[in-house]
Design an enzyme around this catalytic site. Structure first.
Site, short mmCIF file in Angstrom:
data_model
loop_
_atom_site.label_atom_id
_atom_site.label_comp_id
_atom_site.label_asym_id
_atom_site.label_seq_id
_atom_site.Cartn_x
_atom_site.Cartn_y
_atom_site.Cartn_z
N GLU A 56 -5.12 -8.97 -15.00
CA GLU A 56 -6.41 -8.37 -14.67
C GLU A 56 -6.34 -7.99 -13.19
O GLU A 56 -5.74 -8.71 -12.39
CB GLU A 56 -7.54 -9.38 -14.87
CG GLU A 56 -7.71 -9.83 -16.30
CD GLU A 56 -8.16 -8.70 -17.24
OE1 GLU A 56 -8.95 -7.84 -16.80
OE2 GLU A 56 -7.71 -8.69 -18.40
N ASN B 5 8.86 -1.98 3.57
CA ASN B 5 8.24 -2.28 4.87
C ASN B 5 9.21 -2.21 6.06
O ASN B 5 8.78 -2.22 7.21
CB ASN B 5 7.53 -3.65 4.85
CG ASN B 5 6.22 -3.64 4.10
OD1 ASN B 5 5.79 -4.66 3.56
ND2 ASN B 5 5.55 -2.49 4.04
N HIS C 123 -1.66 -9.07 11.55
CA HIS C 123 -0.75 -9.85 10.70
C HIS C 123 -0.90 -11.34 11.00
O HIS C 123 -0.84 -12.18 10.09
CB HIS C 123 0.70 -9.40 10.89
CG HIS C 123 0.93 -7.98 10.47
ND1 HIS C 123 0.46 -7.48 9.28
CD2 HIS C 123 1.56 -6.94 11.09
CE1 HIS C 123 0.80 -6.20 9.19
NE2 HIS C 123 1.45 -5.85 10.28
N ARG D 67 -3.96 0.30 -5.79
CA ARG D 67 -2.65 0.59 -6.38
C ARG D 67 -1.78 -0.66 -6.31
O ARG D 67 -2.10 -1.61 -5.60
CB ARG D 67 -1.99 1.78 -5.69
CG ARG D 67 -1.82 1.61 -4.22
CD ARG D 67 -1.12 2.80 -3.55
NE ARG D 67 -1.20 2.63 -2.10
CZ ARG D 67 -2.17 3.09 -1.35
NH1 ARG D 67 -3.14 3.81 -1.87
NH2 ARG D 67 -2.19 2.85 -0.04
N LEU D 68 -0.65 -0.61 -7.06
CA LEU D 68 0.19 -1.79 -7.20
C LEU D 68 1.30 -1.84 -6.14
O LEU D 68 1.81 -2.92 -5.83
CB LEU D 68 0.79 -1.79 -8.62
CG LEU D 68 1.36 -3.07 -9.18
CD1 LEU D 68 0.42 -4.25 -9.02
CD2 LEU D 68 1.71 -2.89 -10.66
N ARG E 82 -1.52 -4.07 15.95
CA ARG E 82 -1.40 -4.36 14.51
C ARG E 82 -0.88 -5.77 14.26
O ARG E 82 -1.26 -6.43 13.29
CB ARG E 82 -0.45 -3.34 13.86
CG ARG E 82 -0.99 -1.92 13.82
CD ARG E 82 0.05 -0.98 13.22
NE ARG E 82 0.48 -1.42 11.91
CZ ARG E 82 -0.21 -1.22 10.77
NH1 ARG E 82 -1.35 -0.55 10.81
NH2 ARG E 82 0.24 -1.67 9.63
N ASN F 222 -4.40 -5.64 7.19
CA ASN F 222 -4.22 -6.32 8.49
C ASN F 222 -4.26 -5.33 9.66
O ASN F 222 -4.87 -5.60 10.70
CB ASN F 222 -2.86 -7.04 8.54
CG ASN F 222 -2.75 -8.12 7.49
OD1 ASN F 222 -3.75 -8.54 6.93
ND2 ASN F 222 -1.54 -8.58 7.24
N ASP G 283 -3.48 -6.86 2.00
CA ASP G 283 -3.55 -5.55 2.66
C ASP G 283 -4.73 -5.45 3.63
O ASP G 283 -5.77 -6.09 3.42
CB ASP G 283 -3.67 -4.47 1.58
CG ASP G 283 -3.31 -3.10 2.11
OD1 ASP G 283 -2.81 -2.99 3.24
OD2 ASP G 283 -3.53 -2.11 1.37
C1 FPP Z 1 -0.24 -5.17 4.75
O1 FPP Z 1 -1.26 -4.75 5.64
C2 FPP Z 1 0.37 -6.40 5.26
C3 FPP Z 1 1.70 -6.59 5.51
C4 FPP Z 1 2.71 -5.56 5.25
C5 FPP Z 1 2.21 -7.85 6.09
C6 FPP Z 1 1.64 -9.14 5.52
C7 FPP Z 1 2.15 -10.28 6.32
C8 FPP Z 1 1.45 -11.35 6.74
C9 FPP Z 1 0.03 -11.58 6.36
C10 FPP Z 1 2.05 -12.35 7.68
C11 FPP Z 1 3.05 -13.30 7.17
C12 FPP Z 1 2.73 -13.98 5.89
C13 FPP Z 1 2.77 -15.31 5.63
C14 FPP Z 1 2.71 -15.74 4.21
C15 FPP Z 1 2.85 -16.38 6.65
P1 FPP Z 1 -1.08 -3.39 6.48
O2 FPP Z 1 -0.32 -3.70 7.72
O3 FPP Z 1 -0.43 -2.35 5.60
O4 FPP Z 1 -2.57 -3.03 6.81
P2 FPP Z 1 -3.16 -1.55 6.97
O5 FPP Z 1 -3.05 -0.88 5.61
O6 FPP Z 1 -4.57 -1.80 7.36
O7 FPP Z 1 -2.36 -0.85 8.03
#
Ligand code: FPP
Length: 246
Positions: A213, A76, A45, A200-201, A41, A30, A28
């Site tokens: 844990e 998502n 990622h 949170r989960l 954004r 990104n 989380d």
């Molecule tokens: C949550 O951060 C992140 C995601 C929903 C996407 C995660 C995907 C990747 C890291 C890329 C692909 C993965 C691999 C294994 C190659 P957020 O966007 O909710 O962040 P924020 O809460 O700061 O907006």
């Protein structure tokens, strides 16, 4: 000198039988990481995918058995279409790379989740990486993709009911139910890490997290380093896991 110290520390870690076998991470932060830098954004990622590569290698080097990451949830899809396709594009790129080098790197890969709505190309890549993985032993990385804990439980219940109706199953116990989950055959996570300050989960590994844990940190996922993982592991080693006992 620092390298030697690091090497010694790594050897120490590897010898520690109480290290978790299975670490799970909610990647989380990104979006906030990108916003802080005035970037789109999707750049967050991309940086997050890079962090995943580094952390997976570190988990393998430390001798952990499994790393499971939450890459894309069943919820998502509500994100803007360009963000969804950027995440799918990163996964596509990662799987292409994995096909090239997973044998050399000794990393097995599994994708957990409902892959049916994914593009045909992505599904073919997943099938190919899982096929190569069957010939590799050792560390396994699980990428949760179009994964939701509740969805997983409902699917498991449906599949169990179908097996009962077909005369293939009767009595159900906890181990029997677990065999209907995406994680069948994978031990439950010992440690679940969530960076970015959220605690949170979010529908991640609902069944499997029963005795996990939890470790939270305000570091955003793209900034999460090997040292941050070590910090979480040290914290974990100080916990007393009683599994309901005393
Ligand atoms: C949550 O951060 C992140 C995601 C929903 C996407 C995660 C995907 C990747 C890291 C890329 C692909 C993965 C691999 C294994 C190659 P957020 O966007 O909710 O962040 P924020 O809460 O700061 O907006």
């Amino acid at each position: 000198m620092a390298r030697l110290k690091q090497k010694k520390e790594d050897a120490l870690w590897q010898a520690d039988p109480s290290l978790p076998k299975h670490v799970a991470i909610i990647m989380d932060g990104n979006g906030r990481w990108a916003k802080k830098r005035g970037l789109p954004r999707t750049a967050g990622h991309a940086a997050g995918a890079e962090t995943f590569r580094r952390i997976a290698t570190h988990c393998k080097d430390l001798g952990l058995d499994y790393l499971t990451v939450y890459a894309f949830s069943t919820e998502n899809w509500k994100r803007p279409p360009e963000e969804v396709s950027a995440i799918m594009g990163l996964l596509d790129r990662y799987l292409h790379e994995a096909i090239e080098k997973m044998e050399r790197d000794g990393i097995r890969l599994r994708v957990l989740g409902d892959t049916a709505p994914l593009s045909e190309e992505l599904r073919a890549l997943i099938a190919r990486t899982e096929e190569i993985s069957r010939g590799i032993t050792g560390f396994q990385a699980n990428i949760c993709l179009n994964y939701g804990g509740r969805d997983e439980l409902v699917r498991a219940a449906r599949r169990y009911a179908a097996d009962v109706a077909a005369g293939r199953a009767n009595d159900l116990d906890e181990a029997g139910f677990a065999s209907y989950l995406y994680t069948a055959g994978i031990p439950d996570p010992d440690l679940i890490i969530r960076p970015s300050g959220e605690e949170r989960l979010s529908n991640f590994l609902l069944w499997q997290s029963a005795y996990a844990e939890f470790y939270y940190t305000s570091v955003l996922w793209p900034d999460f380093t090997e040292a941050e993982l070590d910090k979480a592991l040290r914290d974990y080693l100080g916990r007393s896991r009683r599994f309901g006992g005393v």
